[in-house]
Design a protein around this motif. Structure first.
Motif, PDB file in Angstrom:
ATOM      1  N   VAL A 176     -19.091   0.340  -0.621  1.00 27.38           N
ATOM      2  CA  VAL A 176     -19.203  -0.949   0.118  1.00 27.38           C
ATOM      3  C   VAL A 176     -20.313  -1.604   0.215  1.00 27.38           C
ATOM      4  O   VAL A 176     -20.306  -2.748   0.628  1.00 27.38           O
ATOM      5  CB  VAL A 176     -18.204  -0.787   1.393  1.00 27.38           C
ATOM      6  CG1 VAL A 176     -16.846  -0.561   1.400  1.00 27.38           C
ATOM      7  CG2 VAL A 176     -18.775   0.283   2.270  1.00 27.38           C
ATOM      8  N   ALA A 177     -21.286  -0.768  -0.166  1.00 25.38           N
ATOM      9  CA  ALA A 177     -22.786  -1.439  -0.029  1.00 25.38           C
ATOM     10  C   ALA A 177     -23.091  -2.389  -1.198  1.00 25.38           C
ATOM     11  O   ALA A 177     -22.377  -2.102  -2.159  1.00 25.38           O
ATOM     12  CB  ALA A 177     -23.706  -0.337   0.047  1.00 25.38           C
ATOM     13  N   ASP A 178     -23.947  -3.216  -0.976  1.00 25.90           N
ATOM     14  CA  ASP A 178     -24.475  -4.159  -2.103  1.00 25.90           C
ATOM     15  C   ASP A 178     -25.469  -3.202  -3.222  1.00 25.90           C
ATOM     16  O   ASP A 178     -25.219  -3.542  -4.288  1.00 25.90           O
ATOM     17  CB  ASP A 178     -25.360  -5.271  -1.602  1.00 25.90           C
ATOM     18  CG  ASP A 178     -24.597  -6.313  -0.825  1.00 25.90           C
ATOM     19  OD1 ASP A 178     -23.925  -6.873  -1.446  1.00 25.90           O
ATOM     20  OD2 ASP A 178     -24.519  -6.387   0.309  1.00 25.90           O
ATOM     21  N   ASP A 179     -26.041  -2.178  -2.594  1.00 25.92           N
ATOM     22  CA  ASP A 179     -26.892  -1.280  -3.359  1.00 25.92           C
ATOM     23  C   ASP A 179     -27.012  -0.055  -2.772  1.00 25.92           C
ATOM     24  O   ASP A 179     -27.093  -0.121  -1.600  1.00 25.92           O
ATOM     25  CB  ASP A 179     -28.225  -2.081  -3.760  1.00 25.92           C
ATOM     26  CG  ASP A 179     -28.937  -1.491  -5.223  1.00 25.92           C
ATOM     27  OD1 ASP A 179     -27.997  -0.831  -5.868  1.00 25.92           O
ATOM     28  OD2 ASP A 179     -29.986  -2.174  -5.441  1.00 25.92           O
ATOM     29  N   THR A 180     -26.969   0.924  -3.714  1.00 26.24           N
ATOM     30  CA  THR A 180     -27.287   2.350  -3.079  1.00 26.24           C
ATOM     31  C   THR A 180     -28.458   3.296  -3.695  1.00 26.24           C
ATOM     32  O   THR A 180     -28.485   3.002  -4.981  1.00 26.24           O
ATOM     33  CB  THR A 180     -26.094   2.808  -3.254  1.00 26.24           C
ATOM     34  OG1 THR A 180     -25.099   2.272  -2.232  1.00 26.24           O
ATOM     35  CG2 THR A 180     -25.954   4.275  -2.460  1.00 26.24           C
ATOM     36  N   VAL A 181     -29.142   3.767  -2.802  1.00 27.97           N
ATOM     37  CA  VAL A 181     -29.930   4.986  -3.489  1.00 27.97           C
ATOM     38  C   VAL A 181     -29.151   6.019  -2.897  1.00 27.97           C
ATOM     39  O   VAL A 181     -28.885   6.636  -1.777  1.00 27.97           O
ATOM     40  CB  VAL A 181     -31.311   5.025  -2.830  1.00 27.97           C
ATOM     41  CG1 VAL A 181     -32.010   6.230  -3.061  1.00 27.97           C
ATOM     42  CG2 VAL A 181     -32.117   3.808  -3.399  1.00 27.97           C
TER      43      VAL A 181
END
Length: 236
Positions: A176-181
C-alpha cells in the motif's frame, strides 16, 4: 517450572543462519546476518537518494510541507530518530524542518487507544496532522503491523506520499506504500539495524539536496553552530 535454555546459532561467521535452526543470533552469526543484509541495502541506495530529494522538495517548497513518521517498538524509536534529525540536524548545519513522530505524543496515543480501534493509533494522527503533498515514513520490521498499514491507507486517501521501510517483501505495508525499502533478512534485529543505516542515508541525501547550490533555503535566519578549534560557538 523449568524452561528450556535458548539455543544459540552455530558460529559460521559466513553463512546467514535461519530462525528455523536457532532461537537467536550471537557473535559472528549476528555480524554475518548484518553483513548480508547491508549488501542487499547497497542495491537500494538510489531509492534512498530519491527519497531524500523528494523530501527536500516537499519541505522546502512554497507550502513548506511536513514529514510524519511512525513505527512500533524499536521502529518507534527509529521514527523519532528520523524526525529529530530534521528538526535538529543530521551533520551539516541548516535550518530546521517540520517533522512529527506520531509515536511520541503520549496523550494523543493513549486517548486514541482508549477510544478507538487499535488500527487507528497512527491513522487518526495522519488525518489530523497531514496535508496533501506531505510525506509519511512508516517503519515495520515485518511489514504486517495493522496500525502501520491503516496509516498508509489513510495517508493515501489524504494525498500524502507514503514511504515504507520493512523487512522482506512482499508484505502488506509495501503493497500500500508509494515506495518501499525492504530489507531481505529473516531476523528482526538485522532489519532494524539496516533501517537505522537507511535513515542516515536518507538524511544525508536530504541534506545534500537542501544545501546544493543554489541552496533551497535561507541559512542566515536561524541559530548556527560554528565549530572552532577550541569550542563550539553559537551564532545568531
Amino acid at each position: 517450572m523449568t524452561t528450556a535454555p535458548l539455543r544459540s546459532a552455530p558460529t559460521s561467521g559466513r553463512e546467514v543462519v535461519s530462525p528455523d535452526t536457532c532461537t537467536h543470533l550471537t557473535g559472528l552469526d549476528h555480524v554475518a546476518s548484518l553483513t548480508a543484509a547491508l549488501q542487499d541495502l547497497t542495491g537500494q541506495v538510489d531509492t534512498l537518494d530519491r527519497w531524500g530529494r523528494l523530501l527536500a522538495g516537499v519541505l522546502t517548497g512554497e507550502s513548506r510541507g511536513r514529514l510524519l513518521a511512525a513505527g512500533n517498538g524499536g521502529s518507534a524509536a527509529q521514527a523519532q530518530h528520523l524526525t529529530a534529525e530534521l528538526v535538529g540536524r543530521y551533520r551539516a548545519d541548516r535550518p530546521p524542518f517540520s517533522a512529527i513522530c506520531l509515536t511520541a505524543e503520549t496523550s494523543s496515543l493513549t486517548a486514541i487507544a482508549n477510544d478507538y480501534p487499535a488500527d487507528e493509533l497512527f491513522a487518526r494522527q495522519v488525518e489530523a496532522h497531514g496535508r496533501p503533498g506531505d510525506v509519511l515514513v512508516l517503519l515495520s520490521t515485518s511489514g504486517r503491523s495493522p496500525n502501520a498499514v491503516a496509516a498508509a491507507r489513510r495517508a493515501r486517501d489524504c494525498g500524502i506520499t507514503v514511504l515504507a521501510m520493512t523487512g522482506p517483501a512482499p508484505n502488506p505495508l509495501a503493497a500500500v506504500a508509494d515506495d518501499t525499502v525492504a530489507i531481505d533478512s529473516p531476523w528482526t534485529a538485522t532489519v532494524q539495524e539496516c533501517h537505522l543505516v537507511a535513515l542516515h542515508l536518507l538524511c544525508a541525501a536530504f541534506d545534500a539536496a537542501v544545501l546544493a547550490e543554489p541552496a533551497r533555503v535561507q541559512t542566515t535566519n536561524h541559530v548556527q553552530v560554528v565549530p572552532t578549534s577550541d569550542h563550539v560557538q553559537v551564532v545568531q
